[in-house]
Design a protein around this motif. Structure first.
Motif, short mmCIF file in Angstrom:
data_model
loop_
_atom_site.label_atom_id
_atom_site.label_comp_id
_atom_site.label_asym_id
_atom_site.label_seq_id
_atom_site.Cartn_x
_atom_site.Cartn_y
_atom_site.Cartn_z
N ARG A 2 -2.56 2.82 11.27
CA ARG A 2 -2.04 2.39 9.97
C ARG A 2 -0.68 3.04 9.73
O ARG A 2 -0.52 4.26 9.79
N ILE A 7 2.23 3.39 6.80
CA ILE A 7 2.23 3.30 5.34
C ILE A 7 3.62 3.60 4.79
O ILE A 7 4.36 4.42 5.35
N ASP A 21 0.44 -0.73 5.31
CA ASP A 21 0.09 -0.55 3.90
C ASP A 21 1.37 -0.34 3.09
O ASP A 21 2.17 0.56 3.40
N THR A 78 -1.04 -6.83 6.62
CA THR A 78 -0.44 -6.05 5.54
C THR A 78 -1.34 -6.04 4.31
O THR A 78 -1.86 -7.08 3.90
N THR A 79 -1.49 -4.87 3.71
CA THR A 79 -2.19 -4.73 2.44
C THR A 79 -1.22 -4.13 1.43
O THR A 79 -0.58 -3.11 1.72
N TYR A 94 -0.90 -2.37 -2.17
CA TYR A 94 -1.65 -1.64 -3.20
C TYR A 94 -0.75 -1.45 -4.41
O TYR A 94 0.30 -0.81 -4.30
N LEU A 154 -4.99 7.21 0.66
CA LEU A 154 -4.35 6.21 1.52
C LEU A 154 -3.46 6.89 2.56
O LEU A 154 -3.42 6.47 3.72
#
Length: 307
Positions: free
Chosen positions: A132, A134, A165, A189-190, A192, A201
């Protein structure tokens, strides 16, 4: 305010009424309590503090809380710094350099970078099949999210074991969602929106990415360092103080998504490389940005100014 009230050494004093009443009450408070120094951190507060300092014979230390300021605020803070304040405190070396170029007097600016509280003990990341990446920040042009998204899209051509992320909120939310689809990384892709578990995270991530166009001392990068992450960031502001090339991360030119993707690819492909850099991130955070060092810098300032 709740945090301030938890410390018995801190007196929280509120003033009521309109601006004039509160200002007059503030001046009276300074005189009655024989206050020796006032610290303020934003332009309007800087102006009020400097005027009150003149009336009560108090030394005022104003704040420059970013590496860039809108033109009107810059003019106002320049006047306050050059003529009324004892010193202006910049939270970044790049900010000081920028403001000197814009007419601030060099000897009136002192740099005290932001600190990071509650630095945790280093903990190595587990080796995972899916990594991941970020990025955390406000959804504003300064953060250049298009470059971040293009970097991930380019990286995906060579690495299929990644997730991305994006954490934050702001005016560019819809544009960021559009870029994610345009560059065809929406499936990995997320996004938040202003979550309350950013630390979690970051702990679950493996690499931190920052593509800002300008920065002061980046709180987001310090949060990533506290999460033991290797950093890939643009070489802007004080990022070169937080990120040491080939030690805890890599610095790239702004907008250069090709170079950024190559540095990310090196990290994705080498777990030992990520581990070593993550450990260095924690070491740098402790040695340069701890609360204790922050306190020492403020105490030195007060000592140097004979307060």
């Amino acid at each position: 305010m709740d945090m301030l009230e938890e410390d018995s050494r801190i007196r929280v004093q509120s003033f009521t009424g309109n601006h004039i009443r509160r200002y007059n009450a503030f001046v009276k408070y300074l005189k009655d309590n024989r206050i020796k120094a006032v610290f303020s951190y934003l332009m309007a507060a800087n102006a009020y503090a400097c005027l009150a300092g003149m009336q009560s014979n108090v030394k005022v230390f104003t704040g420059l809380r970013n590496a860039e300021l809108p033109i009107l605020k810059c003019w106002a803070d320049r006047f306050l710094t050059n003529h009324l304040a004892e010193k202006a405190i910049s939270n970044s070396f790049s900010g000081k350099d920028n403001f000197i170029r814009k007419g601030f007097k060099e000897d009136r600016i002192v740099v005290i970078p932001n600190c990071f509280e509650n630095i945790r003990v280093y903990s190595p990341k587990p080796v995972k099949e899916i990594l991941r990446i970020i990025t955390v920040g406000r959804f504003v042009p300064q953060k250049d999210y298009e470059t971040a998204i293009r970097s991930i899209a380019e990286l995906r051509k060579h690495c299929g074991n990644i997730k991305f992320d994006i954490v934050g909120y702001g005016i560019l939310e819809s544009q960021i969602r559009s870029w994610v689809k345009t560059y065809q990384i929406d499936d990995i892709t997320t996004i938040y929106l202003n979550p309350n578990n950013i630390a979690e995270l970051l702990d679950n991530a493996d690499i931190y990415l920052s593509t800002s166009l300008f920065e002061g001392t980046s709180n987001s990068i310090m949060e990533a360092m506290n999460a033991d992450l290797p950093i890939v960031a643009t070489d802007v502001g004080d990022n070169n103080c937080l990120v040491q090339n080939n030690q805890n991360g890599k610095l790239c030119a702004s907008g250069d998504y090709i170079s950024i993707s190559k540095e990310l690819e090196l990290l994705v492909g080498n777990s030992d490389y990520r581990k070593t850099m993550g450990e260095k991130s924690k070491e740098f955070l402790i040695s340069k940005y701890s609360k204790e060092i922050f306190l020492e810098r403020y105490l030195k300032l007060l000592h140097d100014e004979k307060i």
